[in-house]
Write a protein that holds these residues in place. Structure first.
Motif, PDB file in Angstrom:
ATOM      1  N   MET A   1      -8.212  40.578   1.356  1.00 38.34           N
ATOM      2  CA  MET A   1      -9.512  40.072   0.996  1.00 38.34           C
ATOM      3  C   MET A   1      -9.546  39.825  -0.511  1.00 38.34           C
ATOM      4  N   ARG A   2     -10.031  38.639  -0.890  1.00 38.84           N
ATOM      5  CA  ARG A   2     -10.089  38.265  -2.299  1.00 38.84           C
ATOM      6  C   ARG A   2     -11.421  37.602  -2.625  1.00 38.84           C
ATOM      7  N   ILE A   3     -11.758  37.619  -3.918  1.00 39.30           N
ATOM      8  CA  ILE A   3     -12.894  36.836  -4.412  1.00 39.30           C
ATOM      9  C   ILE A   3     -12.452  35.374  -4.386  1.00 39.30           C
ATOM     10  N   ILE A   4     -13.310  34.488  -3.889  1.00 36.58           N
ATOM     11  CA  ILE A   4     -12.930  33.094  -3.669  1.00 36.58           C
ATOM     12  C   ILE A   4     -13.094  32.228  -4.914  1.00 36.58           C
ATOM     13  N   ALA A   5     -14.188  32.421  -5.666  1.00 36.27           N
ATOM     14  CA  ALA A   5     -14.474  31.529  -6.801  1.00 36.27           C
ATOM     15  C   ALA A   5     -15.176  32.289  -7.919  1.00 36.27           C
ATOM     16  N   GLY A   6     -15.260  31.639  -9.067  1.00 40.90           N
ATOM     17  CA  GLY A   6     -15.994  32.209 -10.188  1.00 40.90           C
ATOM     18  C   GLY A   6     -15.114  33.013 -11.126  1.00 40.90           C
ATOM     19  N   ASP A   7     -15.752  33.858 -11.922  1.00 39.70           N
ATOM     20  CA  ASP A   7     -15.066  34.633 -12.958  1.00 39.70           C
ATOM     21  C   ASP A   7     -13.966  35.536 -12.408  1.00 39.70           C
ATOM     22  N   TRP A   8     -14.157  36.055 -11.212  1.00 39.58           N
ATOM     23  CA  TRP A   8     -13.189  36.991 -10.631  1.00 39.58           C
ATOM     24  C   TRP A   8     -12.326  36.342  -9.555  1.00 39.58           C
ATOM     25  N   ARG A   9     -12.253  35.035  -9.556  1.00 34.29           N
ATOM     26  CA  ARG A   9     -11.496  34.315  -8.532  1.00 34.29           C
ATOM     27  C   ARG A   9     -10.081  34.882  -8.381  1.00 34.29           C
ATOM     28  N   GLY A  10      -9.704  35.127  -7.119  1.00 33.06           N
ATOM     29  CA  GLY A  10      -8.369  35.626  -6.816  1.00 33.06           C
ATOM     30  C   GLY A  10      -8.219  37.135  -6.892  1.00 33.06           C
ATOM     31  N   ARG A  11      -9.216  37.838  -7.438  1.00 34.98           N
ATOM     32  CA  ARG A  11      -9.125  39.299  -7.538  1.00 34.98           C
ATOM     33  C   ARG A  11      -9.225  39.918  -6.151  1.00 34.98           C
ATOM     34  N   LYS A  12      -8.375  40.896  -5.896  1.00 35.27           N
ATOM     35  CA  LYS A  12      -8.340  41.564  -4.592  1.00 35.27           C
ATOM     36  C   LYS A  12      -9.489  42.552  -4.453  1.00 35.27           C
ATOM     37  N   LEU A  13      -9.972  42.664  -3.227  1.00 38.50           N
ATOM     38  CA  LEU A  13     -10.980  43.654  -2.876  1.00 38.50           C
ATOM     39  C   LEU A  13     -10.389  44.592  -1.833  1.00 38.50           C
ATOM     40  N   VAL A  14     -10.788  45.851  -1.890  1.00 44.04           N
ATOM     41  CA  VAL A  14     -10.346  46.783  -0.855  1.00 44.04           C
ATOM     42  C   VAL A  14     -11.397  46.834   0.242  1.00 44.04           C
ATOM     43  N   ALA A  15     -10.934  47.016   1.464  1.00 42.43           N
ATOM     44  CA  ALA A  15     -11.826  47.142   2.625  1.00 42.43           C
ATOM     45  C   ALA A  15     -11.809  48.595   3.068  1.00 42.43           C
ATOM     46  N   PRO A  16     -12.892  49.049   3.692  1.00 43.48           N
ATOM     47  CA  PRO A  16     -12.914  50.434   4.164  1.00 43.48           C
ATOM     48  C   PRO A  16     -11.876  50.656   5.257  1.00 43.48           C
ATOM     49  N   LYS A  17     -11.330  51.859   5.280  1.00 42.43           N
ATOM     50  CA  LYS A  17     -10.383  52.215   6.333  1.00 42.43           C
ATOM     51  C   LYS A  17     -11.156  52.464   7.626  1.00 42.43           C
ATOM     52  N   GLY A  18     -10.487  52.253   8.745  1.00 38.98           N
ATOM     53  CA  GLY A  18     -11.123  52.484  10.041  1.00 38.98           C
ATOM     54  C   GLY A  18     -11.781  51.216  10.567  1.00 38.98           C
ATOM     55  N   ASP A  19     -12.452  51.349  11.697  1.00 37.43           N
ATOM     56  CA  ASP A  19     -13.058  50.172  12.311  1.00 37.43           C
ATOM     57  C   ASP A  19     -14.579  50.254  12.376  1.00 37.43           C
TER      58      ASP A  19
END
Length: 182
Positions: A1-19
């Motif tokens: 998962m990444r930021i799509i546009a803007g100042d943080w474009r391309g920066r990775k985001l972490v997702a919560p573990k589990g479902d």
């Protein structure tokens, strides 16, 4: 998962573990922000609320594109951990308010938000119940845009809100709403 546009474009985001949470897919987020950009023009200086926030990907995307402030509301502990990690990694704490708890526990708003993003669990009706409550508590004004992500086959009907656009993306349906003029 990444930021799509803007100042943080391309920066990775972490997702919560589990479902327990279902992060919005990049393609779905890209479609949503394209729909919003064509209506808002710009996110500059907007006040945003990201409800059922999960990892915070929607609100952080709005901040990356120039929103001034985002309120994040999430009640799942793993999601809150991921959300706080994402806010910290983007050095966004000064523009964020992260609240642990249910969207249904929010009190009256001081002023309406410019943009409200909701990504509740699919096929529960939780987003519609939350929006009905937010209407009564002053969170939604005449200029407020609302983006609700639901399951593809979920019917969206909220008294006093008009559907401005709907789009199916994979298993998701994106619905943009505004106060009904009638």
């Amino acid at each position: 998962m990444r930021i799509i546009a803007g100042d943080w474009r391309g920066r990775k985001l972490v997702a919560p573990k589990g479902d327990a949470t279902r992060p919005t897919a990049d393609r779905t987020r890209e479609t949503l922000f394209s729909m919003l950009t064509s209506r808002l023009g710009s996110f500059e200086e907007l006040s945003v609320a990201d409800l059922f926030a999960g990892s915070g990907a929607l609100g952080l995307e709005a901040l990356s594109r120039g929103a001034a402030y985002c309120l994040f509301v999430e009640n799942d502990e793993a999601a809150l951990k991921a959300l706080r990690s994402n806010v910290a990694s983007l050095d966004a704490k000064s523009r964020c308010d992260v609240r642990a708890g249910s969207v249904m526990s929010l009190g009256p708003a001081k002023t309406p938000h410019d943009l409200i993003l909701l990504d509740p669990p699919y096929d529960t009706g939780a987003g519609q119940v939350a929006l009905d409550r937010m209407l009564r508590l002053g969170w939604i004004g005449p200029a407020t845009w609302i983006a609700l992500e639901t399951g593809r086959n979920e019917k969206v009907e909220i008294k006093s809100l008009a559907i401005e656009a709907e789009r199916n993306v994979g298993k998701a349906k994106l619905t943009l709403l505004k106060l009904d003029d009638d």
